[in-house]
Design a protein around this motif. Sequence first.
Motif, mmCIF file in Angstrom:
data_model
loop_
_atom_site.group_PDB
_atom_site.id
_atom_site.type_symbol
_atom_site.label_atom_id
_atom_site.label_comp_id
_atom_site.label_asym_id
_atom_site.label_seq_id
_atom_site.Cartn_x
_atom_site.Cartn_y
_atom_site.Cartn_z
ATOM 1 N N CYS A 183 29.682 30.735 40.246
ATOM 2 C CA CYS A 183 30.801 30.862 39.330
ATOM 3 C C CYS A 183 30.317 30.514 37.779
ATOM 4 O O CYS A 183 29.892 29.336 37.506
ATOM 5 C CB CYS A 183 32.068 30.079 39.792
ATOM 6 S SG CYS A 183 33.398 30.000 38.465
ATOM 7 N N THR A 191 36.875 36.084 39.724
ATOM 8 C CA THR A 191 37.050 37.736 40.248
ATOM 9 C C THR A 191 36.756 37.641 41.868
ATOM 10 O O THR A 191 37.092 38.436 42.450
ATOM 11 C CB THR A 191 35.993 38.639 39.800
ATOM 12 O OG1 THR A 191 34.641 37.867 39.728
ATOM 13 C CG2 THR A 191 36.363 38.721 38.033
ATOM 14 N N GLN A 247 29.341 39.718 43.699
ATOM 15 C CA GLN A 247 30.674 40.235 44.029
ATOM 16 C C GLN A 247 30.867 40.305 45.695
ATOM 17 O O GLN A 247 31.999 39.966 46.181
ATOM 18 C CB GLN A 247 30.803 41.656 43.596
ATOM 19 C CG GLN A 247 31.366 41.687 42.019
ATOM 20 C CD GLN A 247 31.874 42.842 41.545
ATOM 21 O OE1 GLN A 247 31.189 44.139 41.963
ATOM 22 N NE2 GLN A 247 32.627 42.954 40.499
ATOM 23 N N GLU A 291 34.022 33.815 36.480
ATOM 24 C CA GLU A 291 33.435 35.373 36.997
ATOM 25 C C GLU A 291 32.516 34.587 38.389
ATOM 26 O O GLU A 291 31.582 33.902 38.038
ATOM 27 C CB GLU A 291 32.386 36.035 36.039
ATOM 28 C CG GLU A 291 33.074 36.449 34.856
ATOM 29 C CD GLU A 291 34.205 37.723 35.178
ATOM 30 O OE1 GLU A 291 35.147 37.797 34.407
ATOM 31 O OE2 GLU A 291 33.681 38.464 36.192
ATOM 32 N N PHE A 314 37.056 32.057 45.844
ATOM 33 C CA PHE A 314 37.179 32.103 44.350
ATOM 34 C C PHE A 314 37.113 30.839 43.721
ATOM 35 O O PHE A 314 37.363 29.688 44.462
ATOM 36 C CB PHE A 314 38.963 32.540 44.080
ATOM 37 C CG PHE A 314 39.355 33.798 44.694
ATOM 38 C CD1 PHE A 314 39.615 34.155 45.793
ATOM 39 C CD2 PHE A 314 39.158 34.834 43.695
ATOM 40 C CE1 PHE A 314 39.999 35.435 46.492
ATOM 41 C CE2 PHE A 314 39.564 36.308 44.195
ATOM 42 C CZ PHE A 314 39.967 36.408 45.521
ATOM 43 N N GLN A 367 48.348 39.092 42.362
ATOM 44 C CA GLN A 367 47.008 39.320 42.931
ATOM 45 C C GLN A 367 47.137 41.021 43.075
ATOM 46 O O GLN A 367 47.837 41.489 43.962
ATOM 47 C CB GLN A 367 46.525 38.665 43.904
ATOM 48 C CG GLN A 367 45.157 38.945 44.126
ATOM 49 C CD GLN A 367 44.739 38.241 45.503
ATOM 50 O OE1 GLN A 367 45.224 37.908 46.485
ATOM 51 N NE2 GLN A 367 43.371 38.059 45.667
ATOM 52 N N GLN A 390 46.295 37.003 38.631
ATOM 53 C CA GLN A 390 46.519 36.461 37.372
ATOM 54 C C GLN A 390 47.993 35.454 37.376
ATOM 55 O O GLN A 390 48.707 35.708 38.184
ATOM 56 C CB GLN A 390 46.850 37.722 36.780
ATOM 57 C CG GLN A 390 45.866 38.607 36.352
ATOM 58 C CD GLN A 390 46.156 39.804 35.492
ATOM 59 O OE1 GLN A 390 46.672 40.802 35.879
ATOM 60 N NE2 GLN A 390 45.660 39.737 34.283
ATOM 61 N N GLN A 399 42.894 43.766 38.996
ATOM 62 C CA GLN A 399 43.296 42.731 38.136
ATOM 63 C C GLN A 399 42.735 41.443 38.711
ATOM 64 O O GLN A 399 42.840 40.353 37.751
ATOM 65 C CB GLN A 399 44.413 42.462 37.450
ATOM 66 C CG GLN A 399 45.026 43.943 36.633
ATOM 67 C CD GLN A 399 43.991 44.003 35.312
ATOM 68 O OE1 GLN A 399 43.493 42.918 34.649
ATOM 69 N NE2 GLN A 399 43.422 45.291 35.187
ATOM 70 N N GLY A 400 42.809 41.260 39.905
ATOM 71 C CA GLY A 400 42.538 40.094 40.501
ATOM 72 C C GLY A 400 43.700 39.197 40.359
ATOM 73 O O GLY A 400 44.758 39.433 40.598
ATOM 74 N N SER A 453 41.083 38.122 29.587
ATOM 75 C CA SER A 453 39.875 38.144 30.670
ATOM 76 C C SER A 453 39.754 37.084 31.527
ATOM 77 O O SER A 453 40.401 35.890 31.154
ATOM 78 C CB SER A 453 38.593 38.467 29.561
ATOM 79 O OG SER A 453 38.053 37.309 28.907
ATOM 80 N N GLN A 454 39.165 37.348 32.313
ATOM 81 C CA GLN A 454 39.054 36.207 33.469
ATOM 82 C C GLN A 454 38.254 34.946 32.721
ATOM 83 O O GLN A 454 37.224 35.358 32.220
ATOM 84 C CB GLN A 454 38.307 36.681 34.689
ATOM 85 C CG GLN A 454 39.145 37.582 35.243
ATOM 86 C CD GLN A 454 40.309 37.173 36.406
ATOM 87 O OE1 GLN A 454 40.356 35.961 36.291
ATOM 88 N NE2 GLN A 454 40.762 38.192 37.003
#
Lengths: 113, 110
Positions: free
Chosen positions: B23, B102, B9, B5, B88, A37, A44, A41-42, B1-2
């Motif tokens: 989300c 994120t 935020q 999302e 999250f 973390q 991963q 990048q959060g 990529s995530q």
Amino acid sequence: KAGVTQTPRYLIKTRGQQVTLSCSPISGHRSVSWYQQTPGQGLQFLFEYFSETQRNKGNFPGRFSGRQFSNSRSEMNVSTLELGDSALYLCASSLGVRQDTQYFGPGTRLTVL
Amino acid sequence: SQQGEEDPQALSIQEGENATMNCSYKTSINNLQWYRQNSGRGLVHLILIRSNEREKHSGRLRVTLDTSKKSSSLLITASRAADTASYFCATDAYGNQFYFGTGTSLTVIP
């Protein structure tokens, strides 16, 4: 039951060194996953182990490796540390094969100078 | 990529108000989970909703899942200062790998 434990909690290393982090899952849990973390990048995914076998691996260079022992404890190793490896490394354990509820440890804060 | 999302935020509300965070994800999933993280610590599992479920409750938490829109929402009712944390969503797409969103940073003002 005791929760997931990670050691050490904090670590400071210099570039080029290597580091080993340890994770002890909840008793009876056979799956251990590792995450990195960072603010940029959060969270991963690094890799997942089940019964001493790596089942899944994220998109990280080969400098990141791990293993799981017969008692389900897991270690991850990062060789040739880079500044960008500074992060919170989180370990999570779960009961079985499918990714169900994961229980996270407090994390190891790695700082690379 | 995530895969996931979160939106918004960041969210700041008064104690006692409700907090809603959303989300969105990109591919088909088996389940979606919500986790809370307090100030750089480990994540705490809040709730899991499976792809064949539309709504789930746990205490002050209510989660909805719309697989047609590939989205989920987390509602925290009657918020407390102790709810201040990052939230999250996580999905189990692509086999056994979890993808985390994120995150939404929630601040509850006493």
